[in-house]
Design a protein around this motif. Structure first.
Motif, mmCIF file in Angstrom:
data_model
loop_
_atom_site.group_PDB
_atom_site.id
_atom_site.type_symbol
_atom_site.label_atom_id
_atom_site.label_comp_id
_atom_site.label_asym_id
_atom_site.label_seq_id
_atom_site.Cartn_x
_atom_site.Cartn_y
_atom_site.Cartn_z
ATOM 1 N N LEU A 101 0.792 -1.230 0.000
ATOM 2 C CA LEU A 101 0.000 0.000 0.000
ATOM 3 C C LEU A 101 0.825 1.282 0.000
ATOM 4 C CD1 LEU A 101 -2.803 -1.095 2.491
ATOM 5 C CD2 LEU A 101 -2.918 -0.998 -0.007
ATOM 6 N N HIS A 102 2.106 1.189 -0.359
ATOM 7 C CA HIS A 102 2.957 2.378 -0.458
ATOM 8 C C HIS A 102 3.478 2.489 -1.883
ATOM 9 C CE1 HIS A 102 3.512 3.885 3.711
ATOM 10 N NE2 HIS A 102 3.064 2.672 4.006
ATOM 11 N N HIS A 103 3.115 3.566 -2.545
ATOM 12 C CA HIS A 103 3.552 3.747 -3.932
ATOM 13 C C HIS A 103 4.968 4.337 -3.993
ATOM 14 C CE1 HIS A 103 3.711 4.620 -8.135
ATOM 15 N NE2 HIS A 103 3.851 5.908 -7.898
ATOM 16 N N ASP A 104 5.114 5.601 -3.671
ATOM 17 C CA ASP A 104 6.431 6.243 -3.775
ATOM 18 C C ASP A 104 7.016 6.590 -2.415
ATOM 19 O OD1 ASP A 104 4.722 8.266 -3.105
ATOM 20 O OD2 ASP A 104 5.311 9.619 -4.716
ATOM 21 N N ASP A 105 6.434 6.037 -1.362
ATOM 22 C CA ASP A 105 6.902 6.338 -0.006
ATOM 23 C C ASP A 105 7.155 5.057 0.792
ATOM 24 O OD1 ASP A 105 4.238 5.609 0.122
ATOM 25 O OD2 ASP A 105 3.690 7.112 1.602
ATOM 26 N N GLY A 106 7.478 3.975 0.077
ATOM 27 C CA GLY A 106 7.724 2.695 0.724
ATOM 28 C C GLY A 106 9.031 2.670 1.493
ATOM 29 N N ARG A 107 9.255 1.585 2.169
ATOM 30 C CA ARG A 107 10.434 1.408 3.010
ATOM 31 C C ARG A 107 11.242 0.218 2.498
ATOM 32 N NH1 ARG A 107 8.162 3.672 7.922
ATOM 33 N NH2 ARG A 107 7.277 5.630 7.251
ATOM 34 N N PRO A 108 12.542 0.203 2.803
ATOM 35 C CA PRO A 108 13.368 -0.961 2.431
ATOM 36 C C PRO A 108 13.119 -2.117 3.408
ATOM 37 C CG PRO A 108 14.734 0.806 3.326
ATOM 38 C CD PRO A 108 13.334 1.311 3.314
ATOM 39 N N HIS A 109 12.069 -2.879 3.144
ATOM 40 C CA HIS A 109 11.594 -3.909 4.069
ATOM 41 C C HIS A 109 12.531 -5.102 4.239
ATOM 42 C CE1 HIS A 109 7.686 -2.237 5.025
ATOM 43 N NE2 HIS A 109 7.448 -2.019 3.743
ATOM 44 N N TRP A 148 15.915 -4.841 4.726
ATOM 45 C CA TRP A 148 17.155 -4.407 5.363
ATOM 46 C C TRP A 148 17.526 -5.430 6.440
ATOM 47 C CZ3 TRP A 148 18.941 -3.315 10.189
ATOM 48 C CH2 TRP A 148 20.128 -2.596 10.260
ATOM 49 N N PRO A 149 18.758 -5.787 6.640
ATOM 50 C CA PRO A 149 20.005 -5.264 6.110
ATOM 51 C C PRO A 149 20.518 -5.986 4.860
ATOM 52 C CG PRO A 149 20.510 -6.705 7.934
ATOM 53 C CD PRO A 149 18.999 -6.689 7.783
ATOM 54 N N VAL A 150 19.769 -6.933 4.361
ATOM 55 C CA VAL A 150 20.211 -7.687 3.197
ATOM 56 C C VAL A 150 20.092 -6.868 1.913
ATOM 57 C CG1 VAL A 150 19.724 -9.740 1.786
ATOM 58 C CG2 VAL A 150 19.670 -9.894 4.277
ATOM 59 N N SER A 151 19.060 -6.034 1.832
ATOM 60 C CA SER A 151 18.815 -5.272 0.612
ATOM 61 C C SER A 151 18.217 -3.910 0.947
ATOM 62 C CB SER A 151 17.841 -6.047 -0.291
ATOM 63 O OG SER A 151 17.452 -5.271 -1.391
ATOM 64 N N ALA A 152 18.557 -2.919 0.137
ATOM 65 C CA ALA A 152 17.981 -1.578 0.268
ATOM 66 C C ALA A 152 16.833 -1.393 -0.723
ATOM 67 C CB ALA A 152 19.058 -0.522 0.041
ATOM 68 N N TRP A 153 16.442 -2.458 -1.420
ATOM 69 C CA TRP A 153 15.375 -2.393 -2.407
ATOM 70 C C TRP A 153 14.067 -1.955 -1.755
ATOM 71 C CZ3 TRP A 153 11.005 -5.767 -2.791
ATOM 72 C CH2 TRP A 153 10.252 -5.598 -3.955
ATOM 73 N N VAL A 154 13.329 -1.097 -2.442
ATOM 74 C CA VAL A 154 12.028 -0.620 -1.974
ATOM 75 C C VAL A 154 10.986 -0.977 -3.028
ATOM 76 C CG1 VAL A 154 10.662 1.414 -1.371
ATOM 77 C CG2 VAL A 154 13.067 1.290 -0.697
ATOM 78 N N PHE A 155 9.973 -1.699 -2.603
ATOM 79 C CA PHE A 155 8.880 -2.050 -3.507
ATOM 80 C C PHE A 155 8.025 -0.810 -3.744
ATOM 81 C CE2 PHE A 155 4.399 -3.635 -3.905
ATOM 82 C CZ PHE A 155 4.526 -4.101 -5.207
ATOM 83 N N GLU A 156 7.829 -0.463 -5.009
ATOM 84 C CA GLU A 156 6.967 0.668 -5.360
ATOM 85 C C GLU A 156 5.643 0.103 -5.854
ATOM 86 O OE1 GLU A 156 7.087 4.090 -8.632
ATOM 87 O OE2 GLU A 156 8.726 4.212 -7.185
ATOM 88 N N ARG A 209 -4.974 9.378 -3.991
ATOM 89 C CA ARG A 209 -6.131 8.999 -4.806
ATOM 90 C C ARG A 209 -5.763 8.692 -6.246
ATOM 91 N NH1 ARG A 209 -10.902 12.968 -3.218
ATOM 92 N NH2 ARG A 209 -11.620 12.488 -5.308
ATOM 93 N N THR A 210 -4.667 9.224 -6.744
ATOM 94 C CA THR A 210 -4.255 8.894 -8.107
ATOM 95 C C THR A 210 -3.719 7.469 -8.196
ATOM 96 O OG1 THR A 210 -1.977 9.720 -7.891
ATOM 97 C CG2 THR A 210 -3.676 11.315 -8.566
ATOM 98 N N LYS A 211 -3.497 6.840 -7.057
ATOM 99 C CA LYS A 211 -2.981 5.462 -7.008
ATOM 100 C C LYS A 211 -3.938 4.523 -6.268
ATOM 101 C CE LYS A 211 0.848 6.639 -8.989
ATOM 102 N NZ LYS A 211 0.740 6.740 -10.407
ATOM 103 N N GLY A 212 -5.227 4.868 -6.233
ATOM 104 C CA GLY A 212 -6.218 3.936 -5.696
ATOM 105 C C GLY A 212 -6.739 4.213 -4.309
ATOM 106 N N ALA A 213 -6.299 5.270 -3.648
ATOM 107 C CA ALA A 213 -6.761 5.535 -2.285
ATOM 108 C C ALA A 213 -8.260 5.788 -2.211
ATOM 109 C CB ALA A 213 -6.008 6.714 -1.670
ATOM 110 N N GLY A 214 -8.852 6.182 -3.330
ATOM 111 C CA GLY A 214 -10.292 6.400 -3.351
ATOM 112 C C GLY A 214 -11.093 5.156 -3.013
ATOM 113 N N TRP A 215 -10.524 3.987 -3.281
ATOM 114 C CA TRP A 215 -11.198 2.746 -2.885
ATOM 115 C C TRP A 215 -10.473 2.048 -1.740
ATOM 116 C CZ3 TRP A 215 -8.470 -1.771 -3.285
ATOM 117 C CH2 TRP A 215 -7.391 -1.784 -4.163
ATOM 118 N N VAL A 216 -9.161 2.257 -1.586
ATOM 119 C CA VAL A 216 -8.424 1.634 -0.484
ATOM 120 C C VAL A 216 -8.868 2.212 0.858
ATOM 121 C CG1 VAL A 216 -6.152 1.334 0.586
ATOM 122 C CG2 VAL A 216 -6.405 1.044 -1.882
ATOM 123 N N ALA A 217 -8.973 3.527 0.938
ATOM 124 C CA ALA A 217 -9.300 4.177 2.217
ATOM 125 C C ALA A 217 -10.654 3.737 2.771
ATOM 126 C CB ALA A 217 -9.220 5.691 2.067
#
Length: 192
Positions: free
Chosen positions: A110-118, A120-128, A136-144
């Motif tokens: 549920l994080h588009h451009d504000d995700g975390r490197p879940h 860590w410490p193996v990888s700094a990859w962040v799922f977008e 709302r441009t990414k679905g919050a209109g129905w997620v919320a």
């Protein structure tokens, strides 16, 4: 996902049996992955008087803040702690760490451009994610609204479980906070 919903879901999922110590641990565990954000943003905004735009557009994405978020949002760290709690058979520790892991599992998609490197410490990859709980441009209109309904359902579950009075009152306050936050995201803070 909004923090009040995390607390309600964590307490409903891991606050069993309905004893104060177990429920409190579940509430705390569900809060811990977000706590650093509240402490750092609160200090920046209210103690240091840094403008909100700088806090959330610059500091939030800084290496220092992202390092803290990597640590307190690590599936690997929380998973290891949950494994240890299960192995040692410590009910309050299982509730705390289980609620924290559940928090991360709910945040991950549920994080588009504000995700975390879940990872860590193996990888700094962040799922977008293509989905956002607040944008709302990414679905919050129905997620919320779905999140609000889930929060209502789990709050009712907690009340029906006959949790201690303090937990029932906290669940009610968290539900009100969740509904207020969802209203703010949907009607005031995000453009259509």
């Amino acid at each position: 996902m909004n923090t009040p919903a995390h607390l309600l879901i964590g307490a409903a999922a891991f606050g069993r049996p309905a004893q104060s110590r177990i429920i409190l641990a579940a509430f705390i565990g569900a809060l811990l992955p977000d706590l650093s954000l509240y402490v750092m943003a609160g200090t920046a905004l209210f103690v240091l008087s840094i403008p909100p735009a700088r806090v959330f557009n610059e500091l939030y994405f800084s290496d220092a803040w992202q390092t803290v978020f990597a640590i307190d949002n690590s599936f690997l760290l929380w998973g290891a702690l949950l494994g240890l709690a299960l192995w040692r058979q410590v009910p309050w520790a299982v509730a705390l760490t289980g609620a924290a892991v559940l928090h991360l599992l709910l945040d991950f998609p549920l994080h588009h451009d504000d995700g975390r490197p879940h990872f860590w410490p193996v990888s700094a990859w962040v799922f977008e994610s293509p989905i956002s709980y607040w944008d709302r441009t990414k679905g919050a209109g129905w997620v919320a609204p779905v999140e609000a309904v889930v929060a209502l359902v789990v709050a009712v579950m907690l009340w029906l479980r006959r949790v201690p009075l303090w937990a029932a009152v906290l669940a009610g306050a968290l539900l009100l906070a969740e509904l207020w936050i969802v209203r703010q995201w949907l009607f005031f803070f995000v453009d259509s």
